[in-house]
Each structure stands twice: as C-alpha cells, then as structure tokens.
Design a protein around this motif. Structure first.
Motif, PDB file in Angstrom:
ATOM      1  N   ALA A 306       0.806  -1.219   0.000  1.00 33.46           N
ATOM      2  CA  ALA A 306       0.000   0.000   0.000  1.00 33.46           C
ATOM      3  C   ALA A 306       0.840   1.270   0.000  1.00 33.46           C
ATOM      4  CB  ALA A 306      -0.927   0.022   1.222  1.00 33.46           C
ATOM      5  N   ALA A 307       2.169   1.138   0.020  1.00 37.18           N
ATOM      6  CA  ALA A 307       3.034   2.325   0.102  1.00 37.18           C
ATOM      7  C   ALA A 307       3.052   3.134  -1.187  1.00 37.18           C
ATOM      8  CB  ALA A 307       4.459   1.904   0.455  1.00 37.18           C
ATOM      9  N   SER A 308       2.594   2.522  -2.288  1.00 39.47           N
ATOM     10  CA  SER A 308       2.636   3.216  -3.584  1.00 39.47           C
ATOM     11  C   SER A 308       1.259   3.696  -4.032  1.00 39.47           C
ATOM     12  CB  SER A 308       3.210   2.280  -4.647  1.00 39.47           C
ATOM     13  OG  SER A 308       2.404   1.105  -4.759  1.00 39.47           O
ATOM     14  N   HIS A 309       0.264   3.660  -3.139  1.00 38.80           N
ATOM     15  CA  HIS A 309      -1.091   4.091  -3.521  1.00 38.80           C
ATOM     16  C   HIS A 309      -1.028   5.497  -4.129  1.00 38.80           C
ATOM     17  CE1 HIS A 309      -5.324   5.225  -3.200  1.00 38.80           C
ATOM     18  NE2 HIS A 309      -5.596   3.953  -3.008  1.00 38.80           N
ATOM     19  N   PRO A 310      -1.680   5.709  -5.272  1.00 38.88           N
ATOM     20  CA  PRO A 310      -1.535   6.993  -5.970  1.00 38.88           C
ATOM     21  C   PRO A 310      -2.134   8.181  -5.221  1.00 38.88           C
ATOM     22  CG  PRO A 310      -3.213   5.638  -7.019  1.00 38.88           C
ATOM     23  CD  PRO A 310      -2.516   4.763  -6.024  1.00 38.88           C
ATOM     24  N   ALA A 311      -3.102   7.951  -4.337  1.00 41.84           N
ATOM     25  CA  ALA A 311      -3.749   9.067  -3.650  1.00 41.84           C
ATOM     26  C   ALA A 311      -3.530   9.067  -2.147  1.00 41.84           C
ATOM     27  CB  ALA A 311      -5.265   9.040  -3.930  1.00 41.84           C
ATOM     28  N   LEU A 312      -3.340   7.888  -1.556  1.00 46.85           N
ATOM     29  CA  LEU A 312      -3.238   7.814  -0.098  1.00 46.85           C
ATOM     30  C   LEU A 312      -2.261   6.702   0.296  1.00 46.85           C
ATOM     31  CD1 LEU A 312      -4.736   9.465   2.138  1.00 46.85           C
ATOM     32  CD2 LEU A 312      -6.174   7.447   2.465  1.00 46.85           C
ATOM     33  N   PRO A 313      -0.959   6.924   0.083  1.00 43.35           N
ATOM     34  CA  PRO A 313       0.023   5.890   0.462  1.00 43.35           C
ATOM     35  C   PRO A 313      -0.007   5.644   1.966  1.00 43.35           C
ATOM     36  CG  PRO A 313       1.112   7.958  -0.124  1.00 43.35           C
ATOM     37  CD  PRO A 313      -0.326   8.120  -0.490  1.00 43.35           C
TER      38      PRO A 313
END
Length: 372
Positions: A306-313
């Motif tokens: 989840a560290a690369s989530h485009p809006a909410l890492p």
C-alpha cells in the motif's frame, strides 16, 4: 468477557493487546528439539515452515518466490506489482534501493506503479513460477479481482490470495459492482486466502465465504502508516485470538471445516512468530524480515504493497542496509547475532520444544501471560 474501558461519557473501547504485551509460559514438559515439527499444510499443499511472504515487490520476484518455495515456505507474487507492469523491472528495483528514506521515495514509488498492468506479463510470471515445481500463489486486490483473477486463474495458479488493507465479506458501493466473495469463491476449484481482517465478526464472515485461509492484521510494522493515515491500529495478539475464536465457532457451525489463520503485522523476530502462533495463528506473513536476506529483489529496501497508492500511500520506505544473511540463514540459521532476526523458524522450533509441544497445531494451546 473482554475488558471494556469507558473513554468518555457514552463512549467505550475494548482493551486490546499487541504481541509485545504478552509472553509465552512454558509448561511442565519440555521436548527434544529434534522431535518438534514446524510443518504446515494448507488444503492439499504442504510446507516445511508456517511462512507466507507478504506480496511486496521489495521481497517477492519470480526468482525469490521460487527460492522461498524451495526452502519450504510460500512465496506470493503480486499480480499488481512491478513484475506485471514491466518486462524487466530490475533496473527500477536497483534505483529504488538507492533512494533516501524521505518523501521523494514515496513519490517515486507512485510514479513507477503508475505504469499499467499487462495481463500477458501476469501469465508469463505465473508460468515461470509453475515451471519450478513450487506451490504457485498470486495476490490480487479486492478492487481488481474481477478483472485480473481470470488471467491469473487461466495461467494456472495453485492458490489465489485476495488481499487488501482491510477486506470484508460485504462491500457496499453505489458506483461499482462489488465483489461478492462468497459467490466468487464458490465458482473456483482452488483454495483462496482472503484478508486482512481485525476482529471476530469480520473473520467469521470471511470464513463463511468458503475461504481456505484468512489473513489477520493489516501488515502493520514500524514502517506502516495505516495508523497515521487511517487511524486504524491493530493489536495483533487480540486480533489473532479473536479470529481463532471465530474459527472455533465456525468449526462447530460447519461440523468440522477448518480455516487457517495467517498473521500479518508486527512480526519481525522469531519470538514474534512464536507468540503469534501461541495466540492461534497457523502461519505468519513476513515482509520486512525477508528484505534482510541476501539477494532480496530490492537490495534491502522495504515498502508495503500500500506504500505506492496513488492518492493515499500507507507505508514508509526504508533501507535496511547490509543483509543479515542468506534467505536460508534468515529462515533456518545459523544465527550470528542475538536479535532474533536470523534463524526465524529455528527459534520457533526451539520455543515449541521448551514448552513441550510437538507441532504447530498443538503449540496454539500454549499458555500466555500479560507482560507489560
């Protein structure tokens, strides 16, 4: 009855405990360590150790999935990772390994994961892993299961892992067609692992979907920012024990169908593994500990899925530095330091022997004490 605390007028909270809050209590019996087995079996698939890899590109490439499988664990490739977005992501992984632990690293993660997923690469990676003869497991997120699962299944996986930060049996949406886990799993002829979950009720509902395994926890470790971003912090000892209670009730409800629990979060040492199983887990999902092995795909760097989530890492980026040892040494030793990060499953085996238990299933009955 769970200890409930009043935190203000009209608002209560249940008390929960982390793995650091508890300790294992030896029994009246000890056992020779050579008579102890750490073997684990999920459906028809046997494993030498109760180890499942967290599906992060930092530790899981086709090569490292195969290596872990040959050493007796279960590697998991992320169908939404770099290996299914780029023909050869090794240069990108080398670049990521050279980044500093700051906001620029998160931004760069977001950039490289913006490349579209290529279905043909999913099939190619699965074929490569299958050809090695190890158990083949692939992770998809709940949001992309309906789109990607057919590609994954056609490629011929043994196990499907549907994993998000939090997964429920009932997702409500007014804009998208929700994934009905029960219907989806019923149509498959292979075992499915789903999660994460954090409480009794959700664990029980996930078991009722027909899942073979349920992931307990949100993968939280010292680099996770789920607490900071979402306010969700999981006391893992309590979460595992609650899920184990749900499993007992589901076992009675179904007349004997057993669902495996995989603990994912707060597990960095062999002592953590022992305590997680003592709380009721069947296996543990390891992330950062595997990044400490020589030859890890990102060269010692670590980040959550989840560290690369485009809006909410929801995860930091860390550089572990020099590796602790080979993957075999991380799992089986020998250890040349006393920090519990090497010989992870040798440590588990020794804990089981010290408490007099023969196998993982028996060790779930070990006594625990609050130690905080």
């Amino acid at each position: 009855m769970r200890d409930v605390v009043e935190i203000g007028l009209g608002k209560t909270a249940q008390r929960g405990y982390h793995l650091d809050d508890i300790a294992i209590v030896p029994s009246r019996r000890t056992r020779d360590v050579d008579d102890v087995s750490t073997e684990w079996k999920l459906d028809a698939y046997p494993f030498k150790i109760p180890c499942v890899a967290h599906p992060s590109d930092a530790t899981q490439s086709p090569e490292s999935v195969i290596a872990l499988g040959r050493l007796g664990g279960l590697g998991v490739l992320n169908a939404e990772g770099l290996w299914t977005r780029y023909e050869d992501p090794r240069k990108i992984l080398e670049e990521l390994a050279s980044l500093d632990e700051d906001a620029d690293a998160t931004r760069r993660l977001q950039e490289v994961y913006a490349e579209p997923i290529k279905p043909e690469l999913i099939a190619e990676r699965v074929r490569e892993i299958r050809a090695s003869g190890v158990t083949t497991a692939v992770r998809v997120s709940p949001q992309h299961t309906l789109a990607l699962a057919p590609v994954v299944l056609d490629a011929g996986v043994d196990l499907l892992v549907i994993q998000g930060t939090l997964v429920s049996a009932e997702h409500v949406s007014t804009t998208d067609e929700p994934l009905n886990l029960k219907e989806f799993i019923a149509d498959l002829d292979l075992p499915v692992i789903v999660g994460g979950c954090t409480d009794y009720k959700t664990a029980l509902h996930l078991m009722r979907t027909g899942a073979a395994g349920v992931i307990v926890g949100v993968g939280a470790d010292e680099w996770s920012t789920t607490d900071t971003v979402l306010g969700i912090r999981v006391p893992m000892a309590t979460a595992i024990a609650d899920a184990a209670a749900a499993r007992r009730d589901y076992l009675d409800e179904t007349g004997g169908r057993y669902v495996h629990l995989i603990a994912d979060g707060g597990i960095a040492t062999s002592g953590d593994i022992a305590k997680a199983i003592g709380c009721g887990a069947d296996a543990v999902m390891l992330g950062e500990p595997l990044s400490l092995a020589e030859g890890a795909p990102a060269g010692g760097a670590w980040w959550h899925s989840a560290a690369s989530h485009p809006a909410l890492p929801r995860g930091g980026f860390c550089i572990a530095g020099e590796p602790d040892g080979t993957l075999e040494e991380v799992l089986y030793g020998p250890a040349n330091s006393a920090n519990g990060q090497l010989n992870l499953f040798g440590g588990l085996k020794r804990a089981m022997a010290k408490c007099g238990y023969r196998d993982v299933k028996e060790f779930q009955k070990v006594s625990l004490v609050l130690d905080h």
